[in-house]
Design a protein around this motif. Structure first.
Motif, PDB file in Angstrom:
ATOM      1  N   GLU A   3       0.862  -1.173   0.000  1.00 15.91           N
ATOM      2  CA  GLU A   3       0.000   0.000   0.000  1.00 15.91           C
ATOM      3  C   GLU A   3       0.900   1.224   0.000  1.00 15.91           C
ATOM      4  O   GLU A   3       1.924   1.232   0.675  1.00 15.91           O
ATOM      5  CB  GLU A   3      -0.878  -0.020   1.259  1.00 15.91           C
ATOM      6  N   CYS A   4       0.517   2.241  -0.802  1.00 14.38           N
ATOM      7  CA  CYS A   4       1.283   3.477  -0.825  1.00 14.38           C
ATOM      8  C   CYS A   4       0.333   4.629  -1.125  1.00 14.38           C
ATOM      9  O   CYS A   4      -0.350   4.626  -2.150  1.00 14.38           O
ATOM     10  CB  CYS A   4       2.381   3.420  -1.884  1.00 14.38           C
ATOM     11  N   ARG A   5       0.279   5.579  -0.185  1.00 11.25           N
ATOM     12  CA  ARG A   5      -0.524   6.790  -0.355  1.00 11.25           C
ATOM     13  C   ARG A   5       0.392   7.985  -0.075  1.00 11.25           C
ATOM     14  O   ARG A   5       0.434   8.490   1.037  1.00 11.25           O
ATOM     15  CB  ARG A   5      -1.721   6.800   0.607  1.00 11.25           C
ATOM     16  N   ALA A   6       1.157   8.373  -1.094  1.00 13.41           N
ATOM     17  CA  ALA A   6       2.104   9.486  -0.936  1.00 13.41           C
ATOM     18  C   ALA A   6       1.345  10.772  -0.656  1.00 13.41           C
ATOM     19  O   ALA A   6       0.310  11.001  -1.267  1.00 13.41           O
ATOM     20  CB  ALA A   6       2.934   9.621  -2.208  1.00 13.41           C
ATOM     21  N   PRO A   7       1.824  11.605   0.231  1.00 20.15           N
ATOM     22  CA  PRO A   7       2.974  11.454   1.127  1.00 20.15           C
ATOM     23  C   PRO A   7       2.562  11.012   2.539  1.00 20.15           C
ATOM     24  O   PRO A   7       3.184  11.412   3.512  1.00 20.15           O
ATOM     25  CB  PRO A   7       3.540  12.881   1.164  1.00 20.15           C
ATOM     26  N   HIS A   8       1.524  10.194   2.644  1.00 11.73           N
ATOM     27  CA  HIS A   8       0.949   9.886   3.960  1.00 11.73           C
ATOM     28  C   HIS A   8       1.309   8.525   4.537  1.00 11.73           C
ATOM     29  O   HIS A   8       1.455   8.398   5.752  1.00 11.73           O
ATOM     30  CB  HIS A   8      -0.569  10.029   3.914  1.00 11.73           C
TER      31      HIS A   8
END
Length: 169
Positions: A76-81
């Protein structure tokens, strides 16, 4: 020069027990995200990677002498969070997450590693304190901490941590 101290604590999540750490930075969230995800910025504190994270996987190598390259799956990746990643697989696999929250000119980084059992904390805890303090030092231009300040000195703290109860109140 700061005096190192153990900072990890346990958190129960839906997928297991995590050893979790928090750090506060006087910086915008995007700036801290860059330190966590840019392969060149990462060299200053933990290691580097090759490949494109957008494919869902990279090859990562820690900066310690003789460290092997390892496959990392980005779950999972939710830039910048936030991001969640697995390195390795099966019984030796490791799940790590990073969450970033910005407020009042500060960014809080929360990092956690899922534990197979609490006995791992005596070696994993000092390692994450070491690397997160290296992150803070590399970002500020301070002298990087040395491993001997963390291990084995922090191990008793992590051996003595209490695992939270799973009982519902």
């Amino acid at each position: 020069m700061m005096t190192a101290k153990p900072t990890g604590h346990y958190v129960l999540k839906a997928d297991g027990l995590y050893l979790q750490f928090d750090r506060l930075f006087h910086a915008p969230i995007e700036d801290v995200w860059f330190s966590l995800t840019n392969p060149n910025a990462m060299k200053g504190w933990i290691g580097t990677y090759t490949g494109s994270p957008s494919t869902g996987g990279v090859r990562f190598q820690m900066s310690e002498e003789g460290a092997e390259w390892m496959n990392v799956s980005i779950l999972e990746c939710r830039a910048p969070h936030s991001f969640t990643a697995d390195s390795g697989s099966g019984p030796t696999g490791v799940r790590v997450f990073c969450h970033l929250v910005e407020g009042g000119g500060m960014t809080t980084l929360t990092l956690g590693q899922r534990m197979k059992d609490a006995s791992e904390a005596a070696s994993i805890g000092p390692g994450w304190d070491f690397y997160l303090d290296r992150l803070a030092a590399s970002r500020s231009g301070a002298e990087l901490p040395v491993w001997e300040s963390y291990y084995p000195g922090f191990s008793p703290h992590y051996r003595e941590l209490t695992v939270p109860s799973t009982a519902k109140g």
